[in-house]
Design a protein around this motif. Structure first.
Motif, PDB file in Angstrom:
ATOM      1  N   SER A 141     -65.825  24.464  72.406  1.00  0.00           N
ATOM      2  CA  SER A 141     -65.782  25.787  73.277  1.00  0.00           C
ATOM      3  C   SER A 141     -66.352  26.787  72.982  1.00  0.00           C
ATOM      4  O   SER A 141     -66.475  27.171  71.720  1.00  0.00           O
ATOM      5  CB  SER A 141     -64.194  25.978  73.739  1.00  0.00           C
ATOM      6  N   VAL A 142     -66.980  27.619  73.901  1.00  0.00           N
ATOM      7  CA  VAL A 142     -67.923  28.736  73.496  1.00  0.00           C
ATOM      8  C   VAL A 142     -66.814  30.079  73.429  1.00  0.00           C
ATOM      9  O   VAL A 142     -66.025  30.279  74.315  1.00  0.00           O
ATOM     10  CB  VAL A 142     -69.077  29.093  74.400  1.00  0.00           C
ATOM     11  N   SER A 143     -66.606  30.536  72.237  1.00  0.00           N
ATOM     12  CA  SER A 143     -65.831  31.839  72.277  1.00  0.00           C
ATOM     13  C   SER A 143     -66.417  32.926  71.507  1.00  0.00           C
ATOM     14  O   SER A 143     -67.434  32.785  70.616  1.00  0.00           O
ATOM     15  CB  SER A 143     -64.535  31.537  71.549  1.00  0.00           C
ATOM     16  N   GLU A 144     -66.065  33.916  71.726  1.00  0.00           N
ATOM     17  CA  GLU A 144     -66.696  35.259  70.978  1.00  0.00           C
ATOM     18  C   GLU A 144     -66.494  35.181  69.554  1.00  0.00           C
ATOM     19  O   GLU A 144     -65.236  35.033  69.272  1.00  0.00           O
ATOM     20  CB  GLU A 144     -66.323  36.570  71.764  1.00  0.00           C
ATOM     21  N   LYS A 145     -67.543  35.301  68.628  1.00  0.00           N
ATOM     22  CA  LYS A 145     -67.186  35.264  67.387  1.00  0.00           C
ATOM     23  C   LYS A 145     -66.658  36.622  66.834  1.00  0.00           C
ATOM     24  O   LYS A 145     -66.480  37.666  67.686  1.00  0.00           O
ATOM     25  CB  LYS A 145     -68.525  35.343  66.330  1.00  0.00           C
ATOM     26  N   GLU A 146     -65.630  36.778  65.980  1.00  0.00           N
ATOM     27  CA  GLU A 146     -64.967  38.043  65.439  1.00  0.00           C
ATOM     28  C   GLU A 146     -66.066  39.185  65.138  1.00  0.00           C
ATOM     29  O   GLU A 146     -65.909  40.158  65.434  1.00  0.00           O
ATOM     30  CB  GLU A 146     -63.999  37.738  64.404  1.00  0.00           C
ATOM     31  N   SER A 147     -67.329  38.783  64.656  1.00  0.00           N
ATOM     32  CA  SER A 147     -68.008  39.671  64.343  1.00  0.00           C
ATOM     33  C   SER A 147     -68.901  40.649  65.487  1.00  0.00           C
ATOM     34  O   SER A 147     -69.272  41.637  65.359  1.00  0.00           O
ATOM     35  CB  SER A 147     -69.296  39.233  63.475  1.00  0.00           C
ATOM     36  N   ASP A 148     -68.662  39.495  66.703  1.00  0.00           N
ATOM     37  CA  ASP A 148     -69.396  40.131  67.963  1.00  0.00           C
ATOM     38  C   ASP A 148     -68.509  41.350  68.409  1.00  0.00           C
ATOM     39  O   ASP A 148     -69.261  42.033  69.153  1.00  0.00           O
ATOM     40  CB  ASP A 148     -69.254  39.053  69.036  1.00  0.00           C
ATOM     41  N   LYS A 149     -67.217  41.422  67.898  1.00  0.00           N
ATOM     42  CA  LYS A 149     -66.576  42.494  68.452  1.00  0.00           C
ATOM     43  C   LYS A 149     -66.826  43.948  67.947  1.00  0.00           C
ATOM     44  O   LYS A 149     -66.437  44.883  68.172  1.00  0.00           O
ATOM     45  CB  LYS A 149     -65.020  42.208  68.142  1.00  0.00           C
ATOM     46  N   PHE A 150     -67.580  43.475  66.534  1.00  0.00           N
ATOM     47  CA  PHE A 150     -67.689  44.843  65.545  1.00  0.00           C
ATOM     48  C   PHE A 150     -69.039  45.356  65.536  1.00  0.00           C
ATOM     49  O   PHE A 150     -69.664  46.326  65.000  1.00  0.00           O
ATOM     50  CB  PHE A 150     -67.039  44.831  64.273  1.00  0.00           C
TER      51      PHE A 150
END
Length: 114
Positions: free
Chosen positions: A21-30
């Motif tokens: 499943s495609v999910s937002e990486k934690e690094s993409d939040k910051f």
């Protein structure tokens, strides 16, 4: 296939597909870095951190050597933007590493021309 002695050399390859499943990486939040491919121009580094923190941002070569550090980058509520001129970098792949609160977030970019 068979050799002259009648020995069988059949190879069976079994493929099992993965369910992802495609999910937002934690690094993409910051951390956001764009463009991801540059011809030697400006790369924009956007940092987002919910609370005020002292942090560091580094540009690291594929060999692990730091080529540029932005020390004591202070982030407050909102987004901080750093403009980095890549004209002095050799052609290659680089990582922007954002270190804050004992965690590291990273994004890559590629420089294509001198």
């Amino acid at each position: 296939t068979f050799d002259k002695a009648g020995n069988d050399t059949t190879i069976v390859i079994t493929y099992k597909s993965l369910t992802t499943s495609v999910s937002e990486k934690e690094s993409d939040k910051f951390l956001n870095v764009y463009p991801s491919i540059t011809d030697g121009g400006i790369v924009t580094i956007e940092l987002t951190q919910g609370s005020a923190n002292s942090s560091t941002v580094s540009v690291v070569g594929i060999d692990g050597k730091v080529v540029k550090s932005f020390n004591d980058v202070t982030t407050t509520n909102g987004v901080q933007t750093i403009q980095y001129n890549t004209s002095e970098l050799p052609i290659g792949m680089y990582y922007v590493v954002f270190s804050v609160n004992g965690k590291q977030y990273q994004h890559s970019f590629v420089k294509m021309k001198l």
